[in-house]
Design a protein around this motif. Structure first.
Motif, short mmCIF file in Angstrom:
data_model
loop_
_atom_site.label_atom_id
_atom_site.label_comp_id
_atom_site.label_asym_id
_atom_site.label_seq_id
_atom_site.Cartn_x
_atom_site.Cartn_y
_atom_site.Cartn_z
N SER A 1 39.39 38.96 43.47
CA SER A 1 38.86 40.33 43.37
C SER A 1 39.98 41.33 43.10
N LEU A 2 41.12 41.16 43.76
CA LEU A 2 42.25 42.06 43.54
C LEU A 2 42.82 41.91 42.14
N CYS A 3 42.88 40.67 41.65
CA CYS A 3 43.42 40.44 40.30
C CYS A 3 42.53 41.04 39.22
N LEU A 4 41.22 41.04 39.47
CA LEU A 4 40.28 41.59 38.49
C LEU A 4 40.02 43.08 38.70
N ALA A 5 40.59 43.65 39.76
CA ALA A 5 40.36 45.07 40.08
C ALA A 5 40.72 46.02 38.94
N PRO A 6 41.80 45.76 38.17
CA PRO A 6 42.12 46.68 37.06
C PRO A 6 40.98 46.86 36.05
N ILE A 7 40.09 45.89 35.95
CA ILE A 7 38.96 46.02 35.02
C ILE A 7 38.08 47.19 35.43
N GLY A 8 37.66 47.20 36.70
CA GLY A 8 36.83 48.30 37.18
C GLY A 8 37.56 49.63 37.19
N LEU A 9 38.83 49.61 37.60
CA LEU A 9 39.60 50.85 37.66
C LEU A 9 39.80 51.45 36.27
N ALA A 10 40.16 50.61 35.30
CA ALA A 10 40.39 51.11 33.95
C ALA A 10 39.12 51.69 33.34
N ASN A 11 38.02 51.01 33.53
CA ASN A 11 36.77 51.50 32.95
C ASN A 11 36.32 52.80 33.60
N GLY A 12 36.50 52.92 34.90
CA GLY A 12 36.14 54.16 35.57
C GLY A 12 37.00 55.32 35.12
N VAL A 13 38.30 55.08 35.00
CA VAL A 13 39.24 56.12 34.57
C VAL A 13 38.93 56.59 33.15
N TRP B 1 33.38 45.74 28.36
CA TRP B 1 33.06 46.04 29.75
C TRP B 1 31.64 45.58 30.11
N GLU B 2 30.68 45.87 29.25
CA GLU B 2 29.29 45.57 29.57
C GLU B 2 28.97 44.08 29.50
N ASN B 3 29.76 43.32 28.78
CA ASN B 3 29.45 41.90 28.61
C ASN B 3 30.52 41.00 29.23
N THR B 4 31.68 40.92 28.60
CA THR B 4 32.71 39.98 29.03
C THR B 4 33.22 40.27 30.42
N SER B 5 33.55 41.54 30.69
CA SER B 5 34.14 41.88 31.99
C SER B 5 33.22 41.51 33.14
N LYS B 6 31.96 41.88 33.03
CA LYS B 6 31.01 41.61 34.11
C LYS B 6 30.70 40.12 34.22
N ALA B 7 30.73 39.41 33.08
CA ALA B 7 30.45 37.97 33.11
C ALA B 7 31.53 37.20 33.87
N LEU B 8 32.74 37.74 33.94
CA LEU B 8 33.82 37.07 34.66
C LEU B 8 33.46 36.86 36.13
N TYR B 9 32.71 37.80 36.68
CA TYR B 9 32.37 37.72 38.09
C TYR B 9 31.40 36.59 38.38
N ALA B 10 30.60 36.23 37.39
CA ALA B 10 29.73 35.07 37.54
C ALA B 10 30.52 33.78 37.39
N ASP B 11 31.63 33.83 36.64
CA ASP B 11 32.44 32.64 36.40
C ASP B 11 33.32 32.27 37.59
N TYR B 12 33.84 33.29 38.27
CA TYR B 12 34.91 33.03 39.25
C TYR B 12 34.50 33.26 40.70
N PHE B 13 33.24 33.63 40.93
CA PHE B 13 32.80 33.79 42.31
C PHE B 13 31.57 32.93 42.56
N SER B 14 31.51 32.36 43.74
CA SER B 14 30.37 31.53 44.10
C SER B 14 29.12 32.40 44.21
N SER B 15 27.97 31.75 44.25
CA SER B 15 26.72 32.49 44.35
C SER B 15 26.66 33.31 45.64
N GLU B 16 27.30 32.80 46.72
CA GLU B 16 27.31 33.53 47.98
C GLU B 16 28.18 34.78 47.90
#
Length: 237
Positions: free
Chosen positions: A51-63, A159-174
């Protein structure tokens, strides 16, 4: 500013006994559960390595969202080209994002998601470079303003496709729900803070540098996640 804060802390003053209703215990339980979920999400967001490694994705898009909506639209586009240009360029940005979404999806399968993240981060960095190199008056011409919104459209598609899809790839369903909530929290907070910096009068050069910092960290963060996954696979985990 039209911005929404993510989790909110609600302070409730105790009611006198005469105001207690049969469903108060249930409402109190729901509130406690919501607050606990929010705290768990924040803890996960700031302690989980991926989550910390992928944090720049959310921060950059918000900024960048705040930069374009608050600064570029008002001080660059509207002041130089008129209010009608804001709607025109915004619609063009949406058209660009929609047009490249399918090709980007195919490109991600062929070259990998990291290549798409590189396109997105480069697009955001390019917006910052524009405001570092050129004056506001020059950027107020149609050709420069159009390029800014084309870059924003390209990055928005990522952002709308690739970035958000990463979270399905690297985090368990829980963990997926908390990870995605954390992403939206970082996006919203970055958007709010950057909009406040603009309102407080921070100059374009300083804003551009701040904008570029999380954008530069997107790809290194993703590569760190890949390296961590490869180590886990090598260890048999």
């Amino acid at each position: 500013l039209g911005l929404q804060m993510g989790p909110a802390i609600i302070v409730l003053e105790p009611l006198p006994p005469t105001h207690i209703h049969p469903h108060d215990d249930e409402s109190s339980s729901n509130l406690t559960s919501s607050l606990k979920h929010g705290c768990d999400t924040l803890t996960f967001t700031f302690t989980n390595t991926i989550s910390l490694c992928l944090a720049p994705i959310g921060l950059a898009n918000g900024v960048v969202q705040a930069f374009v909506m608050v600064f570029v639209n008002h001080r660059t586009v509207s002041d130089n080209l008129g209010m009608f240009a804001v709607g025109y360029l915004g619609a063009m940005q949406c058209f660009v994002a929609a047009s490249v979404s399918m090709p980007f999806s195919s490109l991600a399968e062929y070259r990998g998601k990291g290549f798409l993240l590189l396109i997105g981060s480069t697009s955001y960095i390019s917006i910052g470079v524009f405001f570092l190199v050129f004056s506001g008056a020059m950027l107020g011409h149609w050709d420069y303003a159009t390029m800014i919104f084309v870059f924003w459209g390209l990055a928005r598609a990522v952002w709308e496709n690739t970035s958000k899809a990463l979270y399905a790839d690297y985090f368990s369903s829980e963990a997926h729900a908390m990870a995605f909530s954390g992403l939206n929290f970082l996006y919203t907070v970055a958007q709010l803070i950057f909009a406040l910096l603009i309102k407080f009068g921070l100059e374009a050069h300083a804003l551009s540098i701040i904008l570029m910092v999380p954008s530069l960290l997107i790809v290194p963060g993703y590569l760190t996640v890949l390296a961590k996954r490869d180590r886990s696979l090598a260890d048999g985990n």
